[in-house]
Structures are given as C-alpha cells and as structure tokens.
Design an enzyme around this catalytic site. Structure first.
Site: not given
Length: 224
Positions: A130-132, A149
């Site tokens: 979902g996120h970087f 991350g």
C-alpha cells in the site's frame, strides 16, 4: 532431496482467480521470462496487443504504455506510470504515483500503493503493497500485506544466481534466476520498513516485524 518448490506449498491456487494458470510444478517457473510469457498470454485472451485496453477507471494524469489491460472495476490513480506487459484484474487499485515496470500481474482487489514500484511480479487476490514499497521479481500470496516502506530486494551484491532454503526439506536449492525477490505465502505480512533479501520465503501466516532485515525461509511465527 527436492530440486524444486511446488507453488501449493505457499499459495492456495484453488481460491484465486485464474489459479489453474499458476499451477506449475516449480514456483520458479512463474518468474522471469515465463512470467512475461504468461502475462502476454492473458493479454492476448483480452485482445490486447501493443497498446493499452482500458475497461476500468484510469486517471487522465496516469501514463500507460504498451500492452496494458485494466479490467472493469479496476482503478489507476493520477501520476501512476504503467509499462506493458501488465495485466490488472477487476477491483485492483494502482494508486497515486505508482510505477509498474512491466511483466506484472495484479490480481483482483490487489493494491499497488502510493509510490510503490513493481517489476516482474505477481500479486495474487487481495495482496497489498500500500505505501512506498519495492517489489522486484517476487510473488505476493493471497491477502498478504506489506507494511509501509517494505523492500523486496531482487539482486545479490555479487550478481550471481539466487539460491533458496527449501521450505519442507533441509536443503538449499538453485532457483535458476539471477534476479529473484521474495515468495510470500498466503496471509504473510511485513512490518513497516522491513527489508527482505533476495531469495527470501515466508510461509503462509508468518510475519517479519518492522525494521527487520530478513534473509532465509520463515517456516512459522515472527522474524524479529
């Protein structure tokens, strides 16, 4: 001693969309050039050749290049950049600023999140990065979740063939691949900023805690 890993040790192929197409004898047959060929076959089934075919919702600020299929009910957000061959199934989300570099299969209701980069990988149903995150030459099982991350590294510093620890036998085996990220079994998880080295395997329902660097095959429980 086993020389291969059956995908069914990691993934319940009977419960995922198009599961029969992933039912090979060796999981490494689902990555690299075979994955490119598989995605291209799926695209041909939907009459996709050298340009995108869009049935879902794509932001006018997104960029799609080459053989890309976006199924009905899928969404691609602004400033996403998707290169073919890529197959995006119904209900999948490719969010703002994501980068898909081709040879990618994004299954139903899977998520490629904000500034996440994907290359040569499979997202089975409900898999979420979902996120970087970075997902290189990897397979994400049903309903897995990568914490923000997370990095799935796919190339050894020496640049030679990646070997893996077999999940059910006491032996290390050759993958036949110079670039190999991680194989994450159904419902596996990583915490925020986890790093998985090339050739890592997480069996179903296992997890790597936040900020942990893990290398090997996690058979059960948590990697701390």
């Amino acid at each position: 001693m086993a020389e291969s890993i059956n995908p069914r040790l990691l993934f319940d192929l009977d419960k995922i969309y198009r599961g029969s197409q992933f039912a090979v004898s060796d999981v490494f047959q689902l990555l690299g050039k075979p994955l490119t060929a598989l995605v291209e076959s799926m695209l041909r089934d939907h009459e996709v050749t050298d340009r995108p075919v869009v049935k879902g919702r794509v932001s006018p600020q997104a960029v799609l290049e080459g053989a890309v299929y976006v199924a009905e009910g899928a969404e691609v957000g602004p400033f996403a950049y998707i290169q073919g061959p890529t197959f995006i199934a119904a209900g999948a989300e490719v969010r703002h600023g994501a980068f898909i570099r081709g040879s990618a299969y994004i299954g139903p209701k899977a998520v490629v999140g904000h500034t996440t980069e994907v290359k040569g990988s499979i997202f089975f149903d409900h898999a979420k990065a979902g996120h970087f995150a970075y997902v290189g030459d990897s397979i994400l099982g049903y309903d897995i979740n990568l914490g923000a991350g997370t990095k799935l590294a796919n190339l050894k510093l020496k640049g030679d063939e990646v070997k893996v620890q077999h999940p059910s036998e006491p032996t290390r085996i050759k993958s036949g691949l110079r670039k190999l990220g991680s194989l994450l079994g159904d419902r596996a998880q990583t915490g925020c900023n986890a790093v998985l080295s090339p050739g890592t395997i997480l069996l179903p329902d296992t997890a790597v805690l936040p900020c942990v660097h893990y290398h090997g095959t996690l058979l059960k429980g948590l990697a701390r």
